[in-house]
Design a protein around this motif. Structure first.
Motif, PDB file in Angstrom:
ATOM      1  N   MET A   1     -50.407  -5.911   9.040  1.00 53.78           N
ATOM      2  CA  MET A   1     -51.054  -6.847   8.126  1.00 53.78           C
ATOM      3  C   MET A   1     -50.408  -8.213   8.230  1.00 53.78           C
ATOM      4  N   GLY A   2     -51.242  -9.261   8.255  1.00 52.12           N
ATOM      5  CA  GLY A   2     -50.717 -10.609   8.271  1.00 52.12           C
ATOM      6  C   GLY A   2     -50.323 -11.057   6.886  1.00 52.12           C
ATOM      7  N   ARG A   3     -50.040 -12.333   6.760  1.00 50.75           N
ATOM      8  CA  ARG A   3     -49.663 -12.893   5.468  1.00 50.75           C
ATOM      9  C   ARG A   3     -50.835 -12.854   4.490  1.00 50.75           C
ATOM     10  N   ILE A   4     -50.502 -12.763   3.215  1.00 50.62           N
ATOM     11  CA  ILE A   4     -51.482 -12.939   2.146  1.00 50.62           C
ATOM     12  C   ILE A   4     -51.102 -14.212   1.409  1.00 50.62           C
ATOM     13  N   ASP A   5     -52.002 -15.159   1.411  1.00 51.76           N
ATOM     14  CA  ASP A   5     -51.748 -16.509   0.912  1.00 51.76           C
ATOM     15  C   ASP A   5     -52.279 -16.626  -0.516  1.00 51.76           C
ATOM     16  N   VAL A   6     -51.380 -16.677  -1.485  1.00 48.46           N
ATOM     17  CA  VAL A   6     -51.821 -16.731  -2.887  1.00 48.46           C
ATOM     18  C   VAL A   6     -52.116 -18.148  -3.360  1.00 48.46           C
ATOM     19  N   HIS A   7     -51.827 -19.143  -2.530  1.00 46.91           N
ATOM     20  CA  HIS A   7     -52.014 -20.546  -2.935  1.00 46.91           C
ATOM     21  C   HIS A   7     -52.845 -21.256  -1.872  1.00 46.91           C
ATOM     22  N   GLN A   8     -54.148 -21.033  -1.949  1.00 46.76           N
ATOM     23  CA  GLN A   8     -55.073 -21.667  -1.022  1.00 46.76           C
ATOM     24  C   GLN A   8     -56.272 -22.145  -1.837  1.00 46.76           C
ATOM     25  N   HIS A   9     -56.722 -23.344  -1.583  1.00 44.82           N
ATOM     26  CA  HIS A   9     -57.762 -23.943  -2.424  1.00 44.82           C
ATOM     27  C   HIS A   9     -59.127 -23.941  -1.759  1.00 44.82           C
ATOM     28  N   LEU A  10     -60.147 -23.939  -2.594  1.00 47.54           N
ATOM     29  CA  LEU A  10     -61.508 -24.136  -2.112  1.00 47.54           C
ATOM     30  C   LEU A  10     -62.068 -25.410  -2.736  1.00 47.54           C
TER      31      LEU A  10
END
Length: 308
Positions: A1-10
């Motif tokens: 599993m790669g990284r899980i990014d909890v701080h990404q904006h839309l």
């Protein structure tokens, strides 16, 4: 599993157009960047990120009118839900909540969590000058605690003039998050609502560095500083713009085991910045594979087991 990014904006186009119609072309002193789901996936592929948890950044949806704020929040949350429906492997999302409109915030949090399947909610550290932890927001915190919600706290612009030449994202954002964290503890939110899982952006702002100083302040209020310090460490922290040789060691020395999560802050943080701070994270104790796996994905899976 790669990284899980909890701080990404839309930044969906209807939202950007709405902001521009209100004369808003920046957020935190940065120009509103271009965004699309395809470009987000391309960025994630470049940085070994398997899933991005999307959230709306400041200024959110409340620009002074309660009804408009709720309508816009509903629109954004419907867009987020469709993104996750189409690509549940690549996206999650934190629902936008129209604080300081408390009744609307409660209403939309229930809809987003119960009907749309949002992974949590995003709350600004201060909403038009009122900070998280304020008793006025208690109905919302009670509702979120009832649902054991994950709450992602993102800074907003301070309710004070900016320093000329110093954009809010450079320093004010960090103070805003620190103020919110201290105010949450001041009003007993971690103890009265223990089911909440609260993530603080940007390594908690100044909190890791100043936590002891903040805790000692509570002596004058009859509080045990050790208890206060324990409450301050109850938060989770992302590494967005914080994988540096000075910020990262402070965060790791302060945070509880399992409470540090990967964050990129894309697209407000451009690709070069994401690369710089991610490389800094990878360079910290490079042989500690267990630590890196925990920050990249292991810790966050405890909050979002569906991603496993």
């Amino acid at each position: 599993m790669g990284r899980i990014d909890v701080h990404q904006h839309l930044l969906p186009e209807p939202y950007v157009q709405w902001l521009r119609s209100k004369g808003i072309g920046q957020a935190g002193g940065r120009e509103l960047p271009a965004w699309s789901a395809d470009s987000a996936i391309a960025m994630m592929d470049d940085h070994s990120i398997s899933t991005g948890m999307l959230s709306l950044s400041t200024p959110g949806t409340h620009l002074g009118d309660d009804a408009h704020a709720l309508d816009k929040a509903r629109q954004i949350n419907d867009i987020g839900a469709e993104l996750v429906k189409d690509r549940p492997d690549r996206f999650g999302y934190f629902a936008t909540i129209p604080l300081p409109y408390v009744d609307g915030a409660v209403q939309e949090s229930i809809r987003a969590l119960d009907e749309l399947g949002a992974d949590g909610v995003v709350l600004l550290a201060n909403s038009r000058g009122t900070y998280l932890g304020d008793p006025a927001f208690e109905p919302l915190m009670t509702e979120l605690d009832r649902r054991s919600a994950v709450v992602f706290v993102h800074p907003a612009e301070l309710p004070a003039p900016a320093v000329p030449g110093l954009p809010p994202f450079a320093a004010d954002f960090l103070l805003d998050t620190t103020r919110a964290a201290a105010n949450l503890v001041l009003h007993g939110i971690p103890r009265r609502h223990p089911n909440l899982k609260i993530i603080l952006s940007h390594a908690g702002g100044f909190l890791p560095y100043a936590a002891h100083r903040i805790a000692v302040n509570f002596i004058g209020q009859g509080r045990d500083p050790g208890e206060v310090f324990d409450d301050l460490t109850s938060f989770y922290f992302d590494t967005a713009l914080s994988g540096s040789p000075t910020a990262l060691p402070s965060l790791l020395a302060f945070a509880r085991p399992g409470h540090v999560l990967y964050g990129s802050d894309w697209p407000f943080a451009p690709d070069l910045a994401v690369t710089y701070f991610t490389d800094g994270l990878d360079a910290h104790e490079p042989h500690d594979t267990e630590l890196h796996q925990a920050i990249d994905s292991g810790n966050v899976l405890q909050l979002f087991p569906r991603l496993a």
